[in-house]
Motif scaffolding. Structure first.
Motif, PDB file in Angstrom:
ATOM      1  N   GLY A  40       0.799  -1.231   0.000  1.00 44.63           N
ATOM      2  CA  GLY A  40       0.000   0.000   0.000  1.00 44.63           C
ATOM      3  C   GLY A  40       0.829   1.276   0.000  1.00 44.63           C
ATOM      4  O   GLY A  40       0.290   2.361   0.207  1.00 44.63           O
ATOM      5  N   CYS A  41       2.142   1.182  -0.274  1.00 44.92           N
ATOM      6  CA  CYS A  41       2.981   2.387  -0.201  1.00 44.92           C
ATOM      7  C   CYS A  41       2.975   3.183  -1.512  1.00 44.92           C
ATOM      8  O   CYS A  41       3.532   4.268  -1.580  1.00 44.92           O
ATOM      9  CB  CYS A  41       4.405   2.031   0.190  1.00 44.92           C
ATOM     10  N   GLY A  42       2.393   2.617  -2.571  1.00 43.48           N
ATOM     11  CA  GLY A  42       2.290   3.345  -3.840  1.00 43.48           C
ATOM     12  C   GLY A  42       3.305   2.903  -4.888  1.00 43.48           C
ATOM     13  O   GLY A  42       3.365   3.468  -5.976  1.00 43.48           O
ATOM     14  N   LYS A  43       4.097   1.884  -4.590  1.00 43.13           N
ATOM     15  CA  LYS A  43       5.153   1.476  -5.530  1.00 43.13           C
ATOM     16  C   LYS A  43       4.562   0.871  -6.809  1.00 43.13           C
ATOM     17  O   LYS A  43       5.001   1.195  -7.907  1.00 43.13           O
ATOM     18  CB  LYS A  43       6.142   0.505  -4.864  1.00 43.13           C
ATOM     19  N   SER A  44       3.553   0.000  -6.658  1.00 40.76           N
ATOM     20  CA  SER A  44       2.945  -0.599  -7.859  1.00 40.76           C
ATOM     21  C   SER A  44       2.189   0.451  -8.662  1.00 40.76           C
ATOM     22  O   SER A  44       2.196   0.414  -9.891  1.00 40.76           O
ATOM     23  CB  SER A  44       1.984  -1.728  -7.460  1.00 40.76           C
ATOM     24  N   THR A  45       1.545   1.374  -7.970  1.00 44.31           N
ATOM     25  CA  THR A  45       0.826   2.451  -8.665  1.00 44.31           C
ATOM     26  C   THR A  45       1.805   3.262  -9.510  1.00 44.31           C
ATOM     27  O   THR A  45       1.514   3.619 -10.653  1.00 44.31           O
ATOM     28  CB  THR A  45       0.110   3.361  -7.634  1.00 44.31           C
ATOM     29  N   THR A  46       2.974   3.546  -8.938  1.00 44.66           N
ATOM     30  CA  THR A  46       3.992   4.307  -9.678  1.00 44.66           C
ATOM     31  C   THR A  46       4.407   3.548 -10.940  1.00 44.66           C
ATOM     32  O   THR A  46       4.479   4.116 -12.035  1.00 44.66           O
ATOM     33  CB  THR A  46       5.222   4.552  -8.773  1.00 44.66           C
ATOM     34  N   LEU A  47       4.660   2.241 -10.764  1.00 43.97           N
ATOM     35  CA  LEU A  47       5.070   1.425 -11.909  1.00 43.97           C
ATOM     36  C   LEU A  47       3.966   1.398 -12.975  1.00 43.97           C
ATOM     37  O   LEU A  47       4.234   1.493 -14.173  1.00 43.97           O
ATOM     38  CB  LEU A  47       5.372  -0.006 -11.445  1.00 43.97           C
ATOM     39  N   ARG A  48       2.730   1.288 -12.507  1.00 47.35           N
ATOM     40  CA  ARG A  48       1.605   1.235 -13.452  1.00 47.35           C
ATOM     41  C   ARG A  48       1.444   2.573 -14.187  1.00 47.35           C
ATOM     42  O   ARG A  48       0.991   2.597 -15.324  1.00 47.35           O
ATOM     43  CB  ARG A  48       0.313   0.843 -12.723  1.00 47.35           C
ATOM     44  N   MET A  49       1.821   3.655 -13.535  1.00 43.31           N
ATOM     45  CA  MET A  49       1.767   4.946 -14.225  1.00 43.31           C
ATOM     46  C   MET A  49       2.842   5.006 -15.312  1.00 43.31           C
ATOM     47  O   MET A  49       2.614   5.536 -16.388  1.00 43.31           O
ATOM     48  CB  MET A  49       1.934   6.102 -13.228  1.00 43.31           C
ATOM     49  N   VAL A  50       4.013   4.439 -15.012  1.00 42.02           N
ATOM     50  CA  VAL A  50       5.079   4.404 -16.028  1.00 42.02           C
ATOM     51  C   VAL A  50       4.622   3.534 -17.198  1.00 42.02           C
ATOM     52  O   VAL A  50       4.826   3.869 -18.363  1.00 42.02           O
ATOM     53  CB  VAL A  50       6.393   3.854 -15.427  1.00 42.02           C
ATOM     54  N   ALA A  51       3.929   2.437 -16.872  1.00 45.44           N
ATOM     55  CA  ALA A  51       3.464   1.518 -17.917  1.00 45.44           C
ATOM     56  C   ALA A  51       2.295   2.092 -18.712  1.00 45.44           C
ATOM     57  O   ALA A  51       1.995   1.625 -19.806  1.00 45.44           O
ATOM     58  CB  ALA A  51       3.054   0.192 -17.281  1.00 45.44           C
ATOM     59  N   GLY A  52       1.631   3.073 -18.128  1.00 45.24           N
ATOM     60  CA  GLY A  52       0.451   3.646 -18.797  1.00 45.24           C
ATOM     61  C   GLY A  52      -0.831   2.947 -18.398  1.00 45.24           C
ATOM     62  O   GLY A  52      -1.884   3.160 -19.005  1.00 45.24           O
ATOM     63  N   LEU A  53      -0.758   2.102 -17.384  1.00 46.10           N
ATOM     64  CA  LEU A  53      -1.964   1.391 -16.936  1.00 46.10           C
ATOM     65  C   LEU A  53      -2.768   2.236 -15.958  1.00 46.10           C
ATOM     66  O   LEU A  53      -3.911   1.931 -15.652  1.00 46.10           O
ATOM     67  CB  LEU A  53      -1.583   0.058 -16.276  1.00 46.10           C
ATOM     68  N   GLU A  54      -2.140   3.262 -15.418  1.00 47.54           N
ATOM     69  CA  GLU A  54      -2.827   4.212 -14.537  1.00 47.54           C
ATOM     70  C   GLU A  54      -2.592   5.601 -15.097  1.00 47.54           C
ATOM     71  O   GLU A  54      -1.474   5.905 -15.533  1.00 47.54           O
ATOM     72  CB  GLU A  54      -2.248   4.184 -13.119  1.00 47.54           C
ATOM     73  N   GLU A  55      -3.618   6.415 -15.053  1.00 50.95           N
ATOM     74  CA  GLU A  55      -3.467   7.790 -15.517  1.00 50.95           C
ATOM     75  C   GLU A  55      -2.655   8.592 -14.495  1.00 50.95           C
ATOM     76  O   GLU A  55      -2.787   8.351 -13.296  1.00 50.95           O
ATOM     77  CB  GLU A  55      -4.864   8.394 -15.643  1.00 50.95           C
ATOM     78  N   ILE A  56      -1.851   9.485 -14.970  1.00 54.46           N
ATOM     79  CA  ILE A  56      -1.076  10.349 -14.071  1.00 54.46           C
ATOM     80  C   ILE A  56      -1.947  11.558 -13.728  1.00 54.46           C
ATOM     81  O   ILE A  56      -2.423  12.259 -14.618  1.00 54.46           O
ATOM     82  CB  ILE A  56       0.236  10.786 -14.747  1.00 54.46           C
ATOM     83  N   SER A  57      -2.174  11.774 -12.429  1.00 55.53           N
ATOM     84  CA  SER A  57      -3.047  12.886 -12.036  1.00 55.53           C
ATOM     85  C   SER A  57      -2.357  14.223 -12.239  1.00 55.53           C
ATOM     86  O   SER A  57      -2.973  15.215 -12.608  1.00 55.53           O
ATOM     87  CB  SER A  57      -3.463  12.762 -10.565  1.00 55.53           C
ATOM     88  N   GLU A  58      -1.046  14.231 -11.940  1.00 51.61           N
ATOM     89  CA  GLU A  58      -0.296  15.475 -12.060  1.00 51.61           C
ATOM     90  C   GLU A  58       1.172  15.129 -12.247  1.00 51.61           C
ATOM     91  O   GLU A  58       1.628  14.106 -11.740  1.00 51.61           O
ATOM     92  CB  GLU A  58      -0.489  16.287 -10.766  1.00 51.61           C
ATOM     93  N   GLY A  59       1.901  15.972 -12.937  1.00 53.87           N
ATOM     94  CA  GLY A  59       3.334  15.724 -13.129  1.00 53.87           C
ATOM     95  C   GLY A  59       3.642  15.272 -14.545  1.00 53.87           C
ATOM     96  O   GLY A  59       2.731  15.103 -15.370  1.00 53.87           O
ATOM     97  N   GLU A  60       4.923  15.079 -14.807  1.00 55.60           N
ATOM     98  CA  GLU A  60       5.346  14.712 -16.168  1.00 55.60           C
ATOM     99  C   GLU A  60       6.215  13.467 -16.157  1.00 55.60           C
ATOM    100  O   GLU A  60       7.070  13.311 -15.282  1.00 55.60           O
ATOM    101  CB  GLU A  60       6.134  15.880 -16.784  1.00 55.60           C
ATOM    102  N   LEU A  61       5.952  12.602 -17.124  1.00 55.56           N
ATOM    103  CA  LEU A  61       6.727  11.376 -17.247  1.00 55.56           C
ATOM    104  C   LEU A  61       7.414  11.363 -18.615  1.00 55.56           C
ATOM    105  O   LEU A  61       6.756  11.500 -19.652  1.00 55.56           O
ATOM    106  CB  LEU A  61       5.791  10.160 -17.113  1.00 55.56           C
TER     107      LEU A  61
END
Lengths: 377, 323
Positions: A40-61
């Motif tokens: 629950g620390c957000g590590k998988s969410t971060t990876l999924r954002m890099v993969a494009g499986l999660e939308e990025i709410s704010e910021g630039e990749l």
């Protein structure tokens, strides 16, 4: 091959739950980055954002020089290896590895070249005509890696790929993935909750907690110079021992007096260590002192060497591990056990009241409220 | 399952044509509108189970007529829809027999959005597999199982398919799996039920097999009032403050790790003593000691019921917003 840059990335879900907060990281080309932290620390969410499986709410990749926030996952030139390493049961290993390429209309010859090359890299060439049912867990995992390799991506993403394997296989696959990274010379981003995996594989580790990056550093630096109490406790097994102490001046010396206030348990902090304090105003205050199990010793030699840093303890349990022994100790003023990792030939036994020495070179100090380290490197 | 749920499920094959909406009036009026070919068809969804069955066949019949009015010759797809939705007669079977085989039905649906255009390419088919779209959001895969293929292979297939979708489309596909030793119609219903119940009781997973959802099926048959009364045994105003997100997350993780203290503590990165403390706290709040199998099972069932309650509240909220 490509660098990856995450600039002030946020993930906020509907309802306002923030999963990732202000994540900043520049990953160099060919680096092996491991994101680690508790569930629950957000590590998988971060990876999924890099993969494009999660939308990025704010910021630039950025992948390479390209801003990819709005680029579809299949166009990001990445390949992901998942936890389940699921394979199509009716297809051969070859077809499983080739399937993604067929979907992308890759020419047949090119598919054959890539699958055979991946087979050689992973040492599964002899398995290409087998069905998944005829493979062991480790072989299946290799095929799953093969599926990613044939895509020849710029960046590999791994989402806890070893967590479904048994302990022995996990250790073996850890080495395999490290070798794979050396051979492919590509950027790897790897997520795990297992700090041993992180320590053994990473060029750099990102420790996360509650969606926030706690520290980014090499495995050894994380171990030796944790920036806060969380990192200090998370990295290392058994974990670091923490004590509530009061720092006091005693003539020329600075001493850490343990919570029981009897004065029996006190550690004289060497001058060079005191000089590393970010702010000497902490002297006179309550702080948290940390010491790793291997830096506590019950040998005569250590007791002589660190005569000014000994602790009176009672041995509760001894765990003999063969190459080392863990002593579970209790001491007044400390809830729970203090763990010491000592020589396997120790004479200490459960029930003994003994003194143990602390290696003052490796003491850590943290602010009681902010939990941040009080020491400069 | 409520009568409204059953109606919605029965009409799923016509999903694109029918997007059911609540008509105006009180929430329990049971009136739904279904826009068919630009005309609003008003259908009624009574609370009584017996009436719901009658309504299902009436609605299906009307729809069939409306759909078939468009083309004199029935398409293969429409024929499969009839076969799966139970309007298949002995005469139909004689006219369009299926070669003997063991088959089972998988229902596919995206977590959000519609199925991609290239769906047929992305689902690896073999032998006499059939893939039928119904509506923009769902598809049915009738899988032909060869000897040696069973539930484990189906599950592997579904998981692999999920990964393909994630890799190629960056989208999450959800899959409900029916059984193979029943009629196609029943397997279809099971797959749909698995999907509905899965989303209701364990939404984080993406593949659900009907046969493994015994508890969910039993709980779903509980009338809402009884379910609410059971849930209130531990999730009530008195315990709301104590059962915070952290404690519930700990309890769920402990259950997921088969009541293993060490594994749970490691995954949550908390000390074993902290975990024990939290479990003690939960016991004080609920009277259930999760370290004991019976209590753990009771807690798990009540947790499932609570999810159902939350899902129902969310659905009602969306319906209200739709009005």
């Amino acid at each position: 091959m490509a660098s990856v840059s995450l600039q002030h990335i946020y993930k906020v879900y509907q309802g306002g739950v923030t999963a990732v907060s202000d994540f900043c990281l520049d990953i160099e080309d060919k680096e092996f980055i491991v994101l680690v932290g508790p569930s629950g620390c957000g590590k998988s969410t971060t990876l999924r954002m890099v993969a494009g499986l999660e939308e990025i709410s704010e910021g630039e990749l950025y992948i390479g020089d390209k801003l990819v926030n709005d680029v579809a996952p299949k166009d990001r030139d990445i390949a992901m290896v998942f936890q389940n390493y699921a394979l199509y049961p009716h297809m051969t290993v070859y077809d499983n590895m080739a399937f993604g390429l067929k979907l992308r209309k890759t020419p047949k010859d090119e598919i054959r070249r890539r699958v055979e090359e991946a087979g050689r890299i992973l040492d599964i060439s002899h398995l290409l005509n087998r069905k998944p049912k005829a493979l062991s867990g480790g072989q299946r995992q290799r095929v799953a890696l093969g599926r990613a390799i044939v895509r020849e991506p710029k960046v590999f993403l791994f989402d806890e790929p070893l967590s479904n394997l048994d302990a022995k296989l996990r250790v073996a696959m850890r080495t395999e993935i490290t070798k794979l990274h050396q051979r492919l010379q590509t950027t790897f981003i790897y997520v795990t909750h297992d700090q041993t995996e992180a320590m053994t594989m990473a060029s750099r580790i990102v420790v996360m907690k509650d969606g926030v990056v706690q520290q980014v550093d090499t495995p050894q630096n994380l171990y030796d110079y944790p920036t806060n109490e969380f990192v200090a406790g998370f990295i290392g097994s058994p974990q670091m021992n923490f004590f509530n102490v009061t720092l006091k001046r005693d003539g020329q010396d600075v001493v850490a007096v343990f919570g029981d206030e009897t004065g029996e348990n006190r550690v004289v902090i060497p001058r060079y260590k005191v000089d590393k304090f970010i702010d000497e105003s902490y002297i006179g205050q309550q702080v948290v002192m940390g010491i790793r199990p291997e830096d506590i010793d019950d040998s005569e030699e250590a007791l002589q060497k660190f005569a000014n840093a000994t602790l009176k303890v009672k041995v509760e349990v001894t765990e003999q591990m063969g190459s080392e022994t863990y002593l579970y100790l209790t001491t007044p003023g400390k809830d729970g056990n203090v763990i010491a990792r000592v020589d396997p030939r120790t004479k200490s036994r459960a029930g003994d009241e003994i003194r143990v020495a602390m290696d003052v070179e490796h003491l850590h100090f943290f602010d009681k409220d902010t939990e941040k380290t009080l020491l400069n490197r | 399952m409520t009568a409204e749920d059953r109606l919605r499920q029965a009409l799923l094959p016509y999903g694109e044509l029918l997007s059911l909406r609540r008509a105006g009036g009180p929430e329990d009026s049971g009136l739904l509108t279904a826009p068919v070919h630009g005309t609003d068809l008003l259908v009624c969804c009574p609370r009584g189970e017996a009436n719901a069955d009658a309504l299902l066949s009436l609605a299906s019949g009307m729809l069939k007529g409306l759909l078939q009015a468009d083309s004199a010759e029935e398409t293969t797809e429409a024929r499969w829809i009839r076969r799966l939705s139970g309007e298949w007669t002995a005469a139909d079977e004689t006219a369009h027999p299926l070669p003997p085989a063991t088959r089972c039905v998988l229902v596919l649906q995206m977590r959000s959005g519609s199925l991609p255009d290239g769906l047929r390419d992305m689902v690896p088919m073999q032998r006499q597999d059939v893939l039928i779209r119904f509506g923009a959001g769902k598809a049915v895969l009738v899988k032909d199982l060869v000897r040696g293929e069973g539930p484990a292979e189906l599950l592997d297939f579904a998981c692999a398919l999920r990964e393909t979708f994630l890799e190629e489309e960056g989208q999450e596909i959800l899959i409900g799996i029916g059984e193979s030793d029943v009629s196609l119609r029943d397997s279809f219903r099971q797959a749909q039920d698995a999907l509905t119940l899965g989303l209701r009781y364990d939404a984080d997973r993406g593949v659900w097999r009907w046969q493994r959802m015994v508890a969910e099926r039993l709980l779903d048959d509980l009338p809402p009032e009884k379910a609410a009364a059971c849930t209130a045994l531990i999730f009530n105003r008195k315990t709301a403050r104590l059962l915070d997100e952290e404690l519930l997350n700990t309890a769920e993780m402990f259950l997921r790790n088969s009541l293993n203290l060490s594994d749970t503590a490691r995954q949550l990165f908390i000390h074993r003593s902290t975990l024990m403390y939290r479990l003690d706290k939960l016991q004080r709040a609920t009277g259930l000691d999760l370290r004991l199998f019976d209590d753990a099972m009771t807690f798990w069932l009540l947790l499932l019921l609570r999810r159902r309650q939350l899902e129902s509240q969310t659905r009602n909220q969306f319906t209200m917003e739709d009005r």
